[in-house]
Design an enzyme around this catalytic site. Structure first.
Site, short mmCIF file in Angstrom:
data_model
loop_
_atom_site.label_atom_id
_atom_site.label_comp_id
_atom_site.label_asym_id
_atom_site.label_seq_id
_atom_site.Cartn_x
_atom_site.Cartn_y
_atom_site.Cartn_z
N CYS A 104 0.85 4.09 -13.02
CA CYS A 104 2.20 4.26 -13.60
C CYS A 104 2.62 3.06 -14.44
CB CYS A 104 3.24 4.66 -12.58
SG CYS A 104 3.23 3.81 -11.07
N GLU A 122 -2.79 11.22 -9.76
CA GLU A 122 -3.31 12.58 -9.55
C GLU A 122 -2.20 13.58 -9.87
OE1 GLU A 122 -4.02 13.20 -5.37
OE2 GLU A 122 -2.30 11.96 -4.83
N CYS A 125 20.51 -3.87 20.40
CA CYS A 125 21.94 -3.82 20.12
C CYS A 125 22.68 -4.98 20.80
CB CYS A 125 22.49 -2.48 20.62
SG CYS A 125 24.21 -2.24 20.19
N ASP A 158 11.34 -0.19 0.04
CA ASP A 158 11.07 -1.61 -0.24
C ASP A 158 12.17 -2.30 -1.04
OD1 ASP A 158 10.65 -0.60 -2.87
OD2 ASP A 158 8.48 -0.49 -2.57
N CYS A 200 24.01 3.74 20.01
CA CYS A 200 25.47 3.78 19.80
C CYS A 200 25.85 3.68 18.33
CB CYS A 200 26.16 2.68 20.61
SG CYS A 200 25.91 1.03 19.93
N HIS A 225 14.84 8.13 1.58
CA HIS A 225 14.30 7.86 2.91
C HIS A 225 14.88 6.57 3.49
CE1 HIS A 225 10.61 10.63 2.01
NE2 HIS A 225 11.75 11.27 2.05
N CYS A 242 21.99 0.31 15.78
CA CYS A 242 21.46 0.72 17.09
C CYS A 242 21.20 2.23 17.07
CB CYS A 242 22.50 0.38 18.16
SG CYS A 242 22.13 1.06 19.77
N GLN A 285 11.72 7.47 -2.76
CA GLN A 285 11.38 7.63 -1.34
C GLN A 285 11.04 6.28 -0.74
OE1 GLN A 285 8.66 11.44 -1.02
NE2 GLN A 285 8.54 10.59 -3.06
N ASN A 286 11.08 5.25 -1.57
CA ASN A 286 10.60 3.95 -1.10
C ASN A 286 11.67 3.19 -0.34
OD1 ASN A 286 8.34 4.71 -2.42
ND2 ASN A 286 8.61 3.36 -4.17
N ASN A 296 1.22 9.64 -12.73
CA ASN A 296 0.66 9.53 -11.38
C ASN A 296 -0.86 9.53 -11.46
OD1 ASN A 296 1.86 9.50 -8.65
ND2 ASN A 296 0.53 11.25 -8.27
N PRO A 337 0.83 -1.21 0.00
CA PRO A 337 0.00 0.00 0.00
C PRO A 337 0.86 1.26 0.00
CG PRO A 337 -0.14 -1.13 2.13
CD PRO A 337 0.69 -1.99 1.24
N ASP A 338 0.36 2.34 -0.61
CA ASP A 338 1.08 3.60 -0.47
C ASP A 338 0.68 4.23 0.86
OD1 ASP A 338 -1.37 4.80 -0.87
OD2 ASP A 338 -0.86 5.78 -2.75
N PHE A 339 1.02 5.49 1.07
CA PHE A 339 0.77 6.09 2.38
C PHE A 339 -0.53 6.88 2.42
CE2 PHE A 339 5.26 5.32 2.12
CZ PHE A 339 5.52 4.75 3.36
N ARG A 340 -0.76 7.71 1.38
CA ARG A 340 -1.81 8.71 1.51
C ARG A 340 -3.04 8.50 0.64
NH1 ARG A 340 3.06 10.78 2.14
NH2 ARG A 340 3.45 11.66 4.20
P1 OAD Z 1 2.07 8.87 -0.95
O1 OAD Z 1 1.18 7.78 -0.46
O2 OAD Z 1 2.07 10.15 -0.21
O3 OAD Z 1 1.71 9.20 -2.48
C1 OAD Z 1 1.54 8.19 -3.42
C2 OAD Z 1 1.12 8.85 -4.73
O4 OAD Z 1 1.09 7.86 -5.73
C3 OAD Z 1 -0.27 9.46 -4.69
O5 OAD Z 1 -0.26 10.69 -5.39
C4 OAD Z 1 -1.15 8.44 -5.40
O6 OAD Z 1 -2.23 9.01 -6.07
C5 OAD Z 1 -0.16 7.86 -6.40
N1 OAD Z 1 -0.41 6.47 -6.77
C6 OAD Z 1 -0.78 5.44 -6.00
N2 OAD Z 1 -0.85 4.30 -6.70
C7 OAD Z 1 -0.50 4.62 -7.98
C8 OAD Z 1 -0.36 3.89 -9.19
N3 OAD Z 1 -0.58 2.58 -9.24
N4 OAD Z 1 0.02 4.55 -10.29
C9 OAD Z 1 0.26 5.90 -10.25
N5 OAD Z 1 0.15 6.63 -9.14
C10 OAD Z 1 -0.21 6.01 -8.02
O7 OAD Z 1 3.52 8.24 -1.04
P2 OAD Z 1 4.91 9.02 -1.16
O8 OAD Z 1 4.80 10.24 -2.00
O9 OAD Z 1 5.93 8.01 -1.53
O10 OAD Z 1 8.09 8.56 4.40
O11 OAD Z 1 5.14 9.44 0.35
C11 OAD Z 1 6.31 10.11 0.71
C12 OAD Z 1 6.76 9.71 2.09
O12 OAD Z 1 5.70 9.86 3.00
C13 OAD Z 1 7.16 8.27 2.22
O13 OAD Z 1 8.48 8.02 1.81
C14 OAD Z 1 6.99 8.00 3.68
C15 OAD Z 1 5.73 8.78 3.96
O14 OAD Z 1 5.61 9.30 5.22
C16 OAD Z 1 8.55 7.87 5.45
O15 OAD Z 1 8.06 6.85 5.83
C17 OAD Z 1 9.72 8.46 6.11
#
Ligand code: OAD
Length: 397
Positions: free
Chosen positions: A264, A246, A178, A129, A157, A146, A154, A126-127, A244, A53-56
């Protein structure tokens, strides 16, 4: 820099470098200009079709699914001060996200193909994985801005922790400590948490977009700084393509910006088609196919896939739920600490990561997303377009 107008450039304004704002014109530009300095910038959206899953994203994003849990705010799971007090939620997630379970997507293979063709200047991701590496992108072409699960140490230390021990510990959902005598600090993968500095490699390469002859931005909401400002370092006359679901980060506001607002994987296939690289791309991607059973999974009926994805998200959040029994004292303490922060509600912004959304805003947004989820059921087709055959060829937003 970083303050680009967000209004898309009018259709009447002609592009300067490209002949048109289309994927075919980008392919033409690449072929005719001996383009060899492509910078790629990616985020979680390039791995969603691998099952991560993505984040947002509303409903399916990790944060929407963590919001109903007992965290003070969803991003606490990646917050260094929260981790010091309660590493369990992170390690529950780590168990799910740990590399080795997922296959690179065709988008990862496209980045690898650019490298094979000697056209990749740098891939900024930023991934965490490690799927770019698994797709064959070499370490020196990659900036894991990231961090990643590749190494760990650790947090007190700094002593490195062995890879095999880490793998075993995460597999049994234990928390690694550690091994140095009398230290026993918490061990954390070298993932950049909110409140931590970005790796040196990011700072070393940060100015590279300015010397790129093409920028490809994919699968990121461009909300987390300083990564989010990378596309603005690309020179004005250099084409930028956004693939993307959006529109994000002001992309589309320059004369030579091209927007492919779609999945994508389908976007990179269009670009590969236009370049005459499609067979090569599919062959390269096929090399990442671990087994025939994986192939069967890919060919599974859309209905089965949807059930599979629903189950994965459920499993992920249920697992976190189970181990996420924060004591009330602990939670109260954390919220107290959080309220004391001098930055008027913005998430932790020391030298490292910064967020452009306030904690309060994000909490509100997450709650809204959870409510949406309740009322809309678990339709994943907007984020996994291949689940809905009708949406494959049309922009999702
Ligand atoms: P986000 O979840 O913020 O954004 C993902 C983007 O990808 C969104 O604009 C979605 O619309 C788009 N998206 C999802 N699936 C897609 C697909 N199949 N094809 C095209 N677009 C798609 O993820 P990031 O931008 O990577 O940091 O988030 C940035 C950082 O926020 C992460 O590295 C993480 C998080 O907090 C840490 O964990 C430190």
């Amino acid at each position: 820099m970083g303050n680009e107008a967000s209004t898309p450039v009018s259709e009447d304004v002609p592009p300067i470098t490209l002949t048109a704002r289309t994927v075919e014109a980008v392919a033409d530009y690449i072929k005719k200009n001996n383009v060899k300095r492509i910078v790629v910038m990616t985020g979680a959206g390039i791995s969603t079709s691998a099952g991560i899953p993505d984040f947002r994203s509303p409903n399916t994003g990790l944060y929407a699914n963590l919001a109903r849990l007992n965290l003070p705010y969803a991003e606490a799971v990646f917050d260094i001060s929260y981790f010091r007090n309660n590493p369990r939620p992170f390690y529950e997630l780590a168990h799910e996200l740990y590399p080795g379970k997922y296959r690179p997507t065709v988008t990862h293979s496209f980045i690898s193909l650019l490298n094979k063709k000697g056209m990749l200047l740098k891939a900024f991701t930023q991934n965490i994985d490690c799927l770019e590496r698994e797709a064959g992108v070499p370490g020196d072409k990659l900036v894991e801005a990231h961090g990643s699960f590749a190494t760990q140490r650790c947090i007190d230390c700094g002593t490195e922790f062995p890879d095999d021990r880490m793998k075993d510990t995460v597999a049994i959902k234990e928390i690694p400590y550690c091994e140095r005598t009398r230290c026993e600090g918490l061990v954390k993968p070298d993932i950049v948490f909110f409140g931590e500095a970005l790796p040196e490699s990011f700072h070393r390469s940060r100015s590279l977009p300015a010397s790129a002859d093409l920028a490809i931005v994919m699968g990121t909401s461009l909300t987390v700084q300083p990564f989010a400002s990378l596309p603005s370092f690309v020179r004005e006359e250099t084409p930028r393509i956004l693939i993307n679901l959006e529109r994000v980060g002001g992309l589309g506001s320059r004369a030579d910006d091209v927007l492919l607002l779609e999945d994508c994987d389908s976007g990179v296939r269009k670009l590969a088609d236009a370049l005459g690289w499609r067979d090569e791309l599919e062959e390269l991607w096929e090399t990442t196919n671990p087994s025939r059973s994986e192939r069967k999974k890919q060919e599974a009926k859309p209905k089965d896939k949807q059930a599979d994805l629903d189950a994965r998200i459920e499993e992920l959040t249920r697992g976190v739920d189970k181990t996420l029994k924060l004591s009330e004292d602990h939670q109260r303490q954390f919220e107290k600490d959080f309220a004391k922060r001098p930055d008027t509600g913005k998430l932790d912004v020391p030298a490292g990561l910064a967020k452009s959304v306030t904690a309060a805003e994000h909490k509100k947004q997450s709650e809204g997303e959870v409510n949406d989820r309740k009322s809309n059921g678990s339709d994943l087709s907007h984020i996994y377009p291949h689940l809905d055959s009708k949406s494959v060829d049309k922009p999702s937003l």
